[in-house]
Design a protein around this motif. Structure first.
Motif, PDB file in Angstrom:
ATOM      1  N   LYS A  97      46.803  32.479  29.113  1.00 53.12           N
ATOM      2  CA  LYS A  97      47.982  32.951  28.275  1.00 53.12           C
ATOM      3  C   LYS A  97      48.370  34.660  28.656  1.00 53.12           C
ATOM      4  N   LEU A  98      47.739  35.132  29.538  1.00 53.14           N
ATOM      5  CA  LEU A  98      48.092  36.521  29.826  1.00 53.14           C
ATOM      6  C   LEU A  98      47.537  36.778  30.977  1.00 53.14           C
ATOM      7  N   ILE A  99      48.227  37.478  31.731  1.00 53.03           N
ATOM      8  CA  ILE A  99      48.145  38.028  33.151  1.00 53.03           C
ATOM      9  C   ILE A  99      48.295  39.737  33.033  1.00 53.03           C
ATOM     10  N   MET A 100      47.306  40.456  33.334  1.00 53.58           N
ATOM     11  CA  MET A 100      47.718  41.770  33.003  1.00 53.58           C
ATOM     12  C   MET A 100      47.117  42.685  34.379  1.00 53.58           C
ATOM     13  N   GLN A 101      47.259  43.914  34.329  1.00 54.31           N
ATOM     14  CA  GLN A 101      46.771  44.799  35.259  1.00 54.31           C
ATOM     15  C   GLN A 101      45.837  45.723  34.403  1.00 54.31           C
ATOM     16  N   PHE A 102      44.849  46.393  35.078  1.00 55.51           N
ATOM     17  CA  PHE A 102      44.037  47.430  34.623  1.00 55.51           C
ATOM     18  C   PHE A 102      44.816  48.728  35.071  1.00 55.51           C
ATOM     19  N   LYS A 120      52.635  35.177  29.932  1.00 55.16           N
ATOM     20  CA  LYS A 120      52.958  36.519  29.859  1.00 55.16           C
ATOM     21  C   LYS A 120      52.237  37.523  30.792  1.00 55.16           C
ATOM     22  N   VAL A 121      53.070  38.396  31.376  1.00 52.68           N
ATOM     23  CA  VAL A 121      52.457  39.286  32.177  1.00 52.68           C
ATOM     24  C   VAL A 121      52.894  40.869  31.708  1.00 52.68           C
ATOM     25  N   ALA A 122      51.757  41.523  31.809  1.00 53.37           N
ATOM     26  CA  ALA A 122      51.971  42.966  31.196  1.00 53.37           C
ATOM     27  C   ALA A 122      50.806  44.109  31.857  1.00 53.37           C
TER      28      ALA A 122
END
Length: 369
Positions: free
Chosen positions: A101-106, A124-126
């Motif tokens: 559901k979500l790909i994100m960066q630290f 979603k990408v955040a």
């Protein structure tokens, strides 16, 4: 401003409950039984998953795992959130992420994520904005560390210790220098705040100063007409001014985002425009600098010093010829790796996982699609 996403439309039956179910005791029980799984990719930056796991230790229904790069393709379909770190998440990998559901960066860098592919698959990408977590401040401090290390000849000082020399080498001061901050985003802002008391002249470039200053003043609770913030930079320029500013700066600090327009922007033409003996610091991304041009200008003596926290390939080869130059300082991509910053970002990731689990709006992150 950080955007929120209502995940009710995104969450699957295995992650979220309907409003009616959540309002009942049975629904709350079902919510606790479900597991939302978070995957951290790769072995680097281990504090990211360690602090996140620690933050979520009282929530057994949130599972935090880390996996080697080579294992990610085989397990990514089991996870709902992916924290990429330094993983290259291409279309092929994203296609496998059936529950994602979500790909994100630290942090902020998303250049390794195929955002178009993620959007196509409804993912979603955040990113986590640096000013919200202390990451930008940490990176700014590292930039100053590298600047002073170059000016005071850190490598030569270590050699003096080994050779039992006292009073050598003769260094330089930041005071009186002209510093060009290349890219005035969150890190550039924090760097300018910290540099001003050193008695330097600050030049900086940004594509649009008007919209940025308005946003920054508003985010700090200041009226837009208050231009005290404006005094941090002595001379502002656009992207077209990078060669002009490079020609008069004693130190250039690269704080740009990496994209198709900025990749390799520090090239032979840029070095040719620089003042002979000037120092270059990079706390952004290794791909902004052309490796061959860097080596050539170190060898010729045109580049007075190089301080980098990011490299062209990571981990960096300890036998790389670039490390043989005494005026080079390299750190292992740790500019933002401070406990305050990492605990703050771990809280963001943890809160997002809890929100996704509950079907609540996601907060504290900035979506790019």
């Amino acid at each position: 401003m950080t955007r929120c996403l209502n995940t009710t439309s995104l969450a699957t039956d295995s992650v979220a409950l309907s409003q009616e179910a959540m309002g009942s005791a049975e629904g709350m029980g079902r919510l606790a039984q479900r597991v939302t799984r978070v995957l951290f990719c790769g072995p680097h930056f281990p504090a990211a998953e360690n602090f996140t796991r620690e933050y979520l230790r009282t929530y057994p229904f949130i599972q935090v795992d880390e996996a080697p790069f080579e294992d990610v393709p085989n397990i990514i379909d089991n996870y709902h959130i992916c924290v990429v770190k330094s993983m290259q998440l291409n279309s092929s990998l994203i296609t496998r992420a059936k529950q994602m559901k979500l790909i994100m960066q630290f942090g902020v860098g998303l250049e390794g994520v195929d955002v178009k592919a993620a959007t196509k698959h409804g993912i979603k990408v955040a990113k986590i904005r640096g000013e919200n977590t202390g990451n930008a401040a940490s990176c700014a401090e590292m930039a100053i560390y590298l600047m002073i290390g170059l000016l005071r000849k850190q490598t030569e000082m270590q050699n003096s210790i080994k050779l039992k020399k006292v009073g050598e080498p003769v260094g330089e001061t930041l005071f009186g220098k002209t510093v060009f901050i290349m890219g005035f985003g969150s890190i550039g802002l924090e760097l300018a705040k910290r540099l001003k008391p050193f008695g330097v002249k600050i030049l900086s470039t940004k594509r649009s100063w008007t919209s940025y200053l308005q946003h920054s003043l508003q985010s700090e609770g200041l009226p837009v007409e208050n231009h005290a913030f404006d005094d941090l930079v002595d001379e502002k320029g656009s992207h077209d001014d990078i060669y002009k500013f490079a020609s008069i700066a004693n130190i250039i600090v690269c704080c740009l985002s990496l994209n198709h327009e900025t990749a390799g922007i520090i090239n032979e033409s840029f070095f040719s425009s620089m003042k002979k003996g000037a120092c270059l610091v990079n706390v952004a991304r290794g791909g902004l600098l052309k490796y061959d041009a860097v080596v050539y200008n170190l060898r010729s003596g045109h580049l007075g010093g190089l301080g980098i926290d990011v490299a062209w390939t990571e981990p960096f080869d300890p036998d790389d010829p670039i490390l043989k130059f005494p005026n080079v300082i390299i750190t292992p991509h740790v500019a933002g790796v401070t406990e305050p910053s990492y605990r703050s970002m771990a809280k963001v990731v943890g809160d997002v996982a809890l929100q996704l689990h509950e079907g609540a709006p996601l907060t504290g992150i900035e979506f790019v699609n």
